[in-house]
Structure formats: structure tokens, C-alpha cells
Scaffold this active site. Structure first.
Site, PDB file in Angstrom:
ATOM      1  N   HIS A  77       0.877  -1.046   0.303  1.00  0.00           N
ATOM      2  CA  HIS A  77      -0.042   0.116   0.145  1.00  0.00           C
ATOM      3  C   HIS A  77       1.038   0.835   0.296  1.00  0.00           C
ATOM      4  CE1 HIS A  77      -3.458   2.963   0.854  1.00  0.00           C
ATOM      5  NE2 HIS A  77      -2.387   3.457   1.954  1.00  0.00           N
ATOM      6  N   GLU A  78       1.707   0.928   0.560  1.00  0.00           N
ATOM      7  CA  GLU A  78       2.788   2.372   1.010  1.00  0.00           C
ATOM      8  C   GLU A  78       3.721   2.612  -0.023  1.00  0.00           C
ATOM      9  OE1 GLU A  78       1.745   4.841   3.580  1.00  0.00           O
ATOM     10  OE2 GLU A  78       0.629   3.046   4.007  1.00  0.00           O
ATOM     11  N   HIS A 121       1.464   4.683  -2.921  1.00  0.00           N
ATOM     12  CA  HIS A 121       1.397   5.963  -2.974  1.00  0.00           C
ATOM     13  C   HIS A 121       3.112   6.787  -3.045  1.00  0.00           C
ATOM     14  CE1 HIS A 121      -1.539   6.754  -0.651  1.00  0.00           C
ATOM     15  NE2 HIS A 121      -1.646   5.875   0.318  1.00  0.00           N
ATOM     16  N   HIS A 181       3.167   7.168  -6.291  1.00  0.00           N
ATOM     17  CA  HIS A 181       2.536   8.190  -7.450  1.00  0.00           C
ATOM     18  C   HIS A 181       3.640   9.705  -6.784  1.00  0.00           C
ATOM     19  CE1 HIS A 181      -1.292  10.336  -7.125  1.00  0.00           C
ATOM     20  NE2 HIS A 181      -1.569  10.238  -8.015  1.00  0.00           N
TER      21      HIS A 181
END
Ligand SMILES: [Zn+2]
Length: 672
Positions: A461-462, A465, A468
Site C-alpha cells: 500500500h505505502e 503511494h 505516485h
């Protein structure tokens, strides 16, 4: 003495020189940065030349260069490696930074220049990205009340300051209720509880200064207690106390605060010219309008409720089999659901753990990024802020893209949770600035370090990010990387979690720490099947809260929020044995501050998109389909906030997201 925060960084990749930065450097650097920012803002506002995009908007983008640099380092350290000095600095900086940002939005001469450019926007010959930055800048000022004058302006200031007082009171009341209540347990009361719950109850007892174990209202203790305690009477007492947080009468009662907050928010929206607070809040979101949010929530609500009702029948039968007559109650659900889970999904955490080694999971995340986007990761030997932090250089075809820092282990100086932050964001204005991106987690240290499956998901998940930020390719820092709408920002991260579920990824990287063998297919299948267990319940408790939040802010403020909550629940047909995930008097997301007010839906909004976006890969032939990966990078991961989120998503997918993939992912597509 030169302050290393204020000099040029001649380190590799211009990383902060952590080996020479000391805590004593932060306060003077922050003062200097604020002074520099004020001088820059003054120069823009008082510029005798007519406003241009360059002398106003671009100058504004560059005004806080030093502040961004100092804050980028400081807030990373304050979160991941705090100490008393850093906590003191945080308290000292918070009011200074908030005063600084109010000064900017209240600067009438500055706003006049921005507004002038906005009125003439079509004649300025701006690129799409420039037009977007001008729009967002103008909108940000307007939404903070820059265009208001006289009484309206003063009233808005009063409303905002009263709201911040009420938000703090709400939180403190909630904390007081959570702190004050506990239920002592006798040794006999512990029967049937697993070891970790007993240990947690004993530890909680010691913390409360009791002789024996207790149950408290902390989610990490009460939820497992409700799951495992066979004592229905104790479950009822504990559940009722948990549900009553913030509504026990007396000084800590939050019901009056909730009513005042809703009234003030409605007034704030009216002062700024919006129909409702929801309309004001959702203007900056991908959802855009209250109607769009309601449509989404109701599309999920009906199938989730049907699933929950079907589950309730099974759980009620289990209750009756225990010789208890009457209805299944909210304090029964978790207990019987846990029994059913153990019977239907024989999934043992201890059996799984050896397959999820931290280093192998980092490799897995890197490997997927390599296959999808051609990224390569090479370890870097550079001074960092803590011995546990590690750095990699990220390149593509030999070209430097970013520095990635992973800081994975729990420690006392780190706040809880997991997060991704950029110590420096990508931008091209003022030179090709490459990002420094940090992933922080709280995994228990070990040798080898073994993760739970949830931990491994958090790591992915991290890292989503982080992609991105690392793949960001924009000119202006204000729209770089994760600077997107709140209900869009979790798309890259939640989407990336899907690659951890890809069997070939697990087969390659989830290898037993001792034997090196790949996870057996049967175990993998059981793991994946267990992910959708009890989704009817989880979806219902969440969506009910999200709908109440939306109703509160859509239209006039309710005089009695508790009555309004009851009306909403009656209208949607809330199942009897399920409580809201957060009821009004303890709904901190909505009342402790502004962050998630009429925004609690956004978790589900993101999940709809991540499921739908991953389906795009599956439809195109597989999880590593190169064309779909290229589109994902082009339209989402590199685009930051350069366009409206719905335009970005539509460019990627060819249409807006539908709820089908989410219902399938939650196992709700088969519900009646
Ligand atoms: Zn996230």
C-alpha cells in the site's frame, strides 16, 4: 556556525545531510524560512508591474522553497524518530505555520492579483497545466474566504475559530470517556479468551492500577474481547459502554457539540456561497456532489445488507444452538462470526508467517514495479536519520528518477501506523527536481523479520503511494505526486495491494524462511478466500456511518443530530444486530476536525476505483499487461493533480468506475 538546513546540499542526489543536521538547527532554519517566505509574498503582492502568470502564480509556487526544504526534513523526523526536543518544536511551529498560511490567504493585494489573472485567464496563453494551477490557486484562496469583505469576513473567522475549539473539545471528551471506563475481569471471566487477549487485558489492568485484568474501550482490546468472550453478559456490558462513548451525560457529552458543529459548518458554507456544507466539501473531490456520493453508497448498501441479513440468519441459529432464546444482538455478532470463521476458514496466522519475510516482500514490491514500469532499485550507502532506515536509488534505463527510503521497524520514537511522505517532491519549475520518498511502517523487528499478511499488504500500500511520487512528471510542485483529491489519493496505494494477491508474485517471493519453499497452493487459496469473510457486516457498519455523515452535511443542519441519525438508519433499514462503525457522539473522523466531514465515504470510493482499475489489467490479459501499465503511469501515476480526477480516471479506463468489481472483491456480488 552555518546551518546545514540553509546551505546548498552537495550530497549525492542532494539528500539532506543527516550526519550534520542537529535538532538545534531546526528553529533558526524555520524562522529564516518563514522570513524568506514573507519577503517573497510581499514582493509578489507589492510588485508594481501588472500581474502575469510568471510574476504571480509561478512566484508563489517558488516562495516557500526554503520552508518546503526545512519542513520536509523536520516533519519526517518528527513522525518517524521523535524526541522531546522535536515534540517541543512541533508545538512551537504549529501556530506559527498556521498564522503564516492565514497571512497569505488574507493578503488582499495578493488575492487581487490572482483574481485579476483568473478573470483574464482565457487571454493569458496558458498551457493546460498552468490553467489548472491558476484555477486551483484561485479556488484555494476563495474557499478560505479571501473574496469576502466586512462583516461576512469577520464572521467567517469567528466560525472557523469556534469550530477548531469544538473539534478539540470533542476529541478530549471522547478520550476522557475512553480512559475512564473499564470493566474488571475475574480469573473465571477469562475462560475461553485466547492468550493474546488475556495478556492485553492484564496489561490494561496494570495500566489502570488494578490488581487484575480489565477490558477497556480501546479498539485493540474490546474488539477481540467481543470476538472471543463466551460470556454474553460481559459482552453486553462492554459493548453498551463502547457504543455510549460521548453520550454519557455530564461534561464529556458530545451531543451538544455535534449539533453546534453542524450548524456552524452550514453557516460557513452559506457565507462562502454554497448550498450546503457537503456541496462545499465535495467541490474539491472526485465525487463532486452529494448525489454522486449517495449513489455510490446506496449501490453498495443494498447487496451488503442482503449479505449481512443472510449471515444474521446463520449466526442466530448458532446463538439458539447455545440455548439462548431471542434475537441476535450487536454484542453477539462478532462472537458467533468468529466461531463461524474458525470453522469455515482454517487459516492459522502462525502457519502463514514464515512465508512473509520483510526483505522478500520489499523485493516483491520492487519486482512488480520493474515489470510494470521498468523501474530498477539499487541500494545506496548514504547517511540517513536512523540506523534502521535504508535507501535505494530508483532508475529507469539508467536514468535517475528518485531516492526511495524504507523505514520499516517499530520503535518508541515513531508514531503508530504506516505512511508515505515526500521529503522532496518532484517538479520542473526552477530546475529538474527529483523526489526523495519515504515509506514508514511499524513492523516488529526480528531475524529474519517476518510479516503478517496484513503487514505485507501495508508494505505494498505505502509503496503504491511512493510510486505516485516517484513517477510524478509535472512542472508545478503544488500539483505534484499525491497532491490530488482526497477521494483519489488512495487509488495508487490500494491498487498496488492487488499485486500482492497475484499468485505468481506470491509463488516467487512468499518463500518459507527456513526451507525456502514456495507457499503451497492450498494455503494460498485459503488465504485469499479468507479475505472476503464477514464483508456483509464490515460493509454495513461502514456504509451506515458514511450515509449518516453525508445526511448531516447535505441540506440544513439538523437541530438534533441523534434524531437525524436515527431517521437515516430507519430509512436505510439498518440490520438490528449491527451497530454503526462510528456513531455520532464518537465519530471523530467527522467531528474532531474537518478532514473527513462529508468525506467518510472516500475509503469506499477509493476501493471502488482500485477494484475497477485492477479489473482493467485482468480484462487486458493479466496483471502485468504492458499497455495497461503504460496507461496507468501516463494518466494517473505521473499526472499528479494536473487534471480533475474523473478526467484522469476516464483517460486511463475509458469510462468512470463501476461498483461491480468492488462487490466481486468483497464477495457481495452473489448476495440476493
Ligand atoms: Zn494510503
Amino acid at each position: 556556525m552555518t546551518n546545514p538546513l540553509l546551505t546548498d546540499w552537495t550530497t549525492p542526489f542532494a539528500l539532506p545531510p543527516f550526519d550534520v543536521i542537529e535538532d538545534a538547527h531546526f528553529a533558526p532554519a524555520m524562522e529564516a524560512a518563514l522570513e524568506e517566505g514573507r519577503a517573497a509574498i510581499r514582493a509578489i503582492a507589492e510588485n508594481p508591474e501588472a500581474p502575469t502568470f510568471s510574476n504571480t502564480i509561478e512566484a508563489l509556487e517558488l516562495a516557500d522553497a526554503t520552508l518546503d526544504r526545512v519542513a520536509g526534513v523536520f516533519y519526517n523526523l518528527a513522525g518517524s524518530d521523535s524526541n522531546e526536543a522535536r515534540q517541543g518544536l512541533q508545538r512551537e511551529f504549529a501556530p506559527k505555520l498556521s498564522a503564516y498560511s492565514s497571512e497569505i490567504t488574507n493578503n488582499a493585494a495578493l488575492f487581487a492579483r490572482i483574481d485579476d489573472l483568473w478573470q483574464r485567464r482565457d487571454d493569458l496563453g496558458l498551457s493546460d497545466e498552468q490553467m489548472r494551477v491558476l484555477y486551483l490557486t484561485h479556488r484555494g484562496f476563495t474557499r478560505s474566504g479571501a473574496a469576502l469583505e466586512g462583516i461576512a469576513r469577520d464572521r467567517l473567522t469567528e466560525v472557523k475559530s469556534r469550530l477548531s475549539v469544538l473539534g478539540t473539545e470533542f476529541t478530549q471528551n471522547l478520550l476522557a470517556d475512553e480512559r475512564d471506563w473499564f470493566m474488571p475481569l475475574t480469573e473465571a471471566d477469562l475462560e475461553g479468551l485466547p492468550g493474546f487477549v488475556v495478556a492485553a487485558a492484564r496489561e490494561a489492568g496494570r495500566e489502570k492500577g488494578q490488581d487484575g485484568p480489565v477490558v477497556t474501550l480501546s479498539r485493540s482490546l474490546i474488539v477481540p474481547f467481543l470476538q472471543f468472550s463466551p460470556r454474553r453478559d460481559l459482552r453486553e456490558t462492554a459493548y453498551k459502554a463502547w457504543a455510549a462513548r460521548g453520550m454519557n451525560g455530564g461534561e464529556t457529552d458530545n451531543r451538544g457539540i455535534a449539533a453546534e458543529v453542524l450548524a456552524l459548518r452550514a453557516e460557513r458554507a452559506t457565507l462562502l456561497g454554497y448550498d450546503s456544507f457537503a456541496a462545499y466539501k465535495l467541490e474539491t473531490e472526485m465525487a463532486g456532489t452529494p448525489e454522486a456520493v449517495r449513489d455510490l453508497l446506496m449501490a453498495v448498501w443494498e447487496p451488503a445488507k442482503a449479505q449481512a441479513e443472510a449471515d444474521a440468519v446463520k449466526l442466530t441459529a448458532m446463538l439458539h444452538a447455545d440455548g439462548i432464546n431471542g434475537a441476535l444482538e450487536a454484542w453477539d455478532w462478532r462472537y458467533y462470526s468468529e466461531k463461524r470463521r474458525a470453522a469455515e476458514h482454517d487459516l492459522n496466522e502462525a502457519e502463514l508467517k514464515p512465508y512473509f519475510q520483510l526483505d522478500a516482500m520489499i523485493e516483491a514490491a520492487f519486482d512488480c514495479a520493474g515489470r510494470l514500469f521498468g523501474l530498477e532499485f539499487a541500494p545506496l550507502d548514504v547517511p540517513l536519520y536512523h540506523p534502521d532506515a535504508r535507501a535505494w536509488e530508483v532508475t529507469r534505463k539508467g536514468q535517475h528518477l528518485a531516492v526511495f527510503i524504507g523505514d520499516y521497524f517499530a520503535r518508541g520514537s515513531k508514531r503508530s501506523g504506516a505512511w508515505c511522505s515526500a521529503m522532496r517532491s518532484q517538479k520542473k519549475l526552477g530546475g529538474d527536481v527529483r523526489p526523495i520518498v519515504v515509506n514508514v511502517c511499524n513492523f516488529a523487528k526480528g531475524d529474519p523479520c517476518l510479516l503478517s499478511y496484513d503487514d505485507a499488504r501495508t508494505l505494498f500500500h505505502e509503496f503504491g503511494h511512493a510510486l505516485h511520487q516517484m513517477l510524478s512528471d509535472v512542472t508545478y510542485g503544488s500539483i505534484s505526486g499525491t497532491s490530488v483529491a482526497r477521494d483519489f489519493v488512495e487509488l495508487p496505494s490500494q491498487l498496488y495491494e492487488h499485486w500482492l494477491e497475484v499468485p505468481e508474485v506470491l509463488e516467487a517471493h512468499a518463500r518459507h524462511a527456513e526451507t525456502g519453499e514456495a507457499m503451497p497452493r492450498a494455503l494460498l487459496d485459503r488465504l485469499l478466500a479468507a479475505q472476503t469473510y464477514d464483508m456483509g457486516f464490515q460493509t454495513v457498519e461502514y456504509v451506515a456511518s458514511a450515509l449518516v455523515d453525508l445526511d448531516f452535511h447535505d441540506g440544513a443542519a439538523p437541530a438534533d443530530p441523534m434524531e437525524a441519525q436515527a431517521e437515516t438508519l430507519a430509512r436505510i433499514g439498518m440490520p438490528h444486530a449491527i451497530g454503526m462503525r462510528h456513531a455520532t457522539p464518537h465519530f471523530a473522523h467527522v467531528f474532531a476536525g474537518d478532514g473527513y466531514s462529508s468525506g467518510y465515504y472516500s475509503y469506499m470510493w477509493s476501493e471502488v476505483m482500485d477494484a475497477d482499475a485492477f479489473a482493467a489489467f485482468e480484462e487486458a490479459g493479466g496483471p502485468f499487461d504492458p499497455d495497461t501499465a503504460a496507461k496507468l503511469e501516463r494518466f494517473i501515476l505521473s499526472a499528479g493533480g494536473s487534471q480533475e480526477a474523473d478526467a484522469l480516471y476516464t483517460a486511463f479506463r475509458g469510462r468512470m468506475p463501476g461498483v461491480e468489481a468492488l462487490l466481486k472483491g468483497r464477495g457481495l456480488d452473489k448476495a440476493a
